[in-house]
Design an enzyme around this catalytic site. Structure first.
Site, PDB file in Angstrom:
ATOM      1  N   GLU A  95       0.809  -1.218   0.000  1.00 21.52           N
ATOM      2  CA  GLU A  95       0.000   0.000   0.000  1.00 21.52           C
ATOM      3  C   GLU A  95       0.849   1.279   0.000  1.00 21.52           C
ATOM      4  OE1 GLU A  95      -2.814  -0.211   3.229  1.00 21.52           O
ATOM      5  OE2 GLU A  95      -3.713  -2.057   2.510  1.00 21.52           O
ATOM      6  N   ASN A 134      -5.440  -5.062  -1.918  1.00 22.55           N
ATOM      7  CA  ASN A 134      -6.069  -5.119  -0.597  1.00 22.55           C
ATOM      8  C   ASN A 134      -7.404  -4.404  -0.677  1.00 22.55           C
ATOM      9  OD1 ASN A 134      -3.662  -6.224   0.184  1.00 22.55           O
ATOM     10  ND2 ASN A 134      -2.969  -4.451   1.390  1.00 22.55           N
TER      11      ASN A 134
HETATM   12  O1  IFM Z   1      -3.798  -3.168   9.330  1.00 18.22           O
HETATM   13  C1  IFM Z   1      -3.822  -2.654   8.041  1.00 18.22           C
HETATM   14  C2  IFM Z   1      -2.668  -3.191   7.227  1.00 18.22           C
HETATM   15  O2  IFM Z   1      -1.452  -2.914   7.833  1.00 18.22           O
HETATM   16  C3  IFM Z   1      -2.666  -2.572   5.850  1.00 18.22           C
HETATM   17  N1  IFM Z   1      -3.959  -2.678   5.224  1.00 18.22           N
HETATM   18  C4  IFM Z   1      -5.126  -2.324   5.980  1.00 18.22           C
HETATM   19  C5  IFM Z   1      -5.096  -3.001   7.338  1.00 18.22           C
HETATM   20  C6  IFM Z   1      -6.354  -2.610   8.144  1.00 18.22           C
HETATM   21  O3  IFM Z   1      -6.399  -1.236   8.336  1.00 18.22           O
END
Ligand code: IFM
Length: 444
Positions: A165, A291
């Site tokens: 991300e 994600n």
């Molecule tokens: O916990 C996070 C993760 O580190 C990255 N993606 C989203 C998750 C939930 O917020």
């Protein structure tokens, strides 16, 4: 009706180093930007830190047993850059590297494929002190770190994710300032965006060279952007938001220019590319990780990260994110339609709910079971309609440190008692074990 997945479909669970490891000063580990940020009063809810988190650094063997119990095919975890290179570059800390080597061996012995993410936000503080991601140097340091990891683990690890991300790392860390390192400059965020992508572009071929036969990809966060109303303004705002959050990564990875026009509407200039940067960034990848948690409903003038959720009676998780299972379907179909990536993996999907241990010592989480069932079903629908989806990872294996929310949000299949650090399988863990065993999810 049950939705069946093709043979070989990969079922996994994911975590990240800072969120679970603890051991923040053990065995020569250097300071990360999240160590610094979480120790700064007022930055993290309730003053929580990742100093101990789930203490996975000391409990990794029993955590592998949990994965075995689930029957996981794959485990996605991240490696902590400052654990291996305490100064961000130069001298390697062998004890840090050995930790990951033992973890990888343990996973392979348990029949669980290790999937490594090299950067899940815990930049060495020493590199932040030299400018952090807004500095071009960090991209080259990242490639050096990738080389150290691939050389040591590349004989056994065959699936690598460079970054997790990058939008969140750049925007929340350097623009909104609500994540480490807590800076609030549009210019820095734009430069961080480019250098994260450049770091990926330099690291990917190095990993491929030093880890023969491996698959290399990158993970992006993705939320379908829906206009709040049918007005032209809201449609336009949704398009801009899509460019700002998603296309700024998807487009250059696919060999296209940054969406300059859209970014300019919010005053962002992505004009820091030099030489063959854009070709580097478009280095071929073997898969794209995505994600997904929800969609974003975008209204003109309100397209700001972290807006309080409207009180509109819509079902939401404890993060305030709308429960909208179709988002995973829309994401997979859009990316499959508009981008040339050969293989897609959902590298995170899951939900936080206020789980409690019942009087019988069990943790019953029917809302998470329904959430996962409905999202996985929608992922199966996209696959049936042609999206090249190869696998799915639940976020997360364990309750863990949820960044600025500290330990207050529980995403795990396993409940963690932060007093004793005991792990308790939630109903969702038992449910997911069945999904994996049957390679299918039963409908509602
Ligand atoms: O916990 C996070 C993760 O580190 C990255 N993606 C989203 C998750 C939930 O917020």
């Amino acid at each position: 009706m049950a939705i069946r997945f093709p043979p070989g479909f990969l079922w996994g669970a994911a975590t990240a180093s800072y969120q679970i490891e603890g051991g923040w000063r053990d065995d020569g580990k250097g300071e990360s930007i999240w160590d610094r940020f979480s120790h700064t009063p007022g930055k993290v809810q309730d003053g929580d830190t990742g100093d101990v988190a789930d203490d996975h650094y000391h409990r990794w063997q029993s955590d592998i047993e949990l994965m075995k119990d689930l029957g996981l095919n794959a485990y996605r975890f991240s490696t902590s850059w400052p654990r291996v290179l305490p100064n961000g570059y130069g001298k390697v800390e062998p004890r840090g590297l050995d930790f990951y080597s033992r973890l990888v061996d343990g996973l392979l012995d348990a029949g669980v494929q290790p999937w490594i993410t090299l950067y899940h936000w815990d930049l060495p503080q020493a590199l932040e002190d030299r400018g952090g991601w807004p500095s071009r140097e960090t991209a080259f340091r990242f490639a050096e770190y990738a080389e150290v990891m691939a050389r040591r683990l590349g004989d056994r690890v065959k699936n690598w994710i460079t970054l997790n991300e990058p939008f969140v790392a750049a925007a929340l860390g350097y623009y909104y300032g609500i994540h480490a390192p807590g800076r609030t400059s549009g210019e820095d965020a734009a430069a961080a965006t480019h250098h994260l992508l450049l770091g990926h572009g330099y690291a990917a071929p190095v990993i491929r060279r030093d880890s023969a036969g491996s698959q290399v990809g990158i993970t992006l966060n993705y939320s379908p952007m829906h206009p709040a109303t049918d007005s032209e303004e809201d449609h336009f705002a949704a398009q801009i938001h899509d460019a700002f959050v998603q296309r700024v990564y998807l487009d250059p990875l696919a060999g296209r220019p940054y969406p300059h026009e859209a970014l300019a509407t919010r005053g962002f200039r992505m004009d820091m590319a030099q030489g063959d940067d854009m070709t580097r960034i478009a280095t071929p990848i073997d898969f794209l990780g995505l994600n997904n948690y929800s969609r974003d409903v975008v209204a003109a003038g309100r397209e700001v990260w972290g807006e309080p959720s409207p009180d509109d009676g819509v079902a939401r998780t404890e993060m305030g994110w709308e429960v909208y299972p179709q988002s995973i379907y829309e994401m997979l179909m859009r990316v499959a339609r508009e981008y040339p990536f050969k293989a897609l993996y959902v590298t995170e999907n899951g939900a936080a709910f206020p789980d409690r241990v019942g009087p019988d010592g069990q943790v019953d989480d029917p809302r998470r079971v329904a959430f996962l069932r409905d999202y996985i079903s929608q992922a199966g629908r996209a696959l049936a309609e042609g999206a090249p989806l190869k696998g799915y990872f639940v976020w997360s294996l364990l309750d863990n440190f949820e960044w600025a929310f500290g330990l207050s949000k529980r995403f795990g299949l396993y409940y963690v008692d932060y007093g004793t650090l005991a792990r308790i399988p939630k109903s969702s863990a038992k449910w997911y074990r069945r999904v994996i065993a049957e390679n299918a999810v039963a409908g509602a």
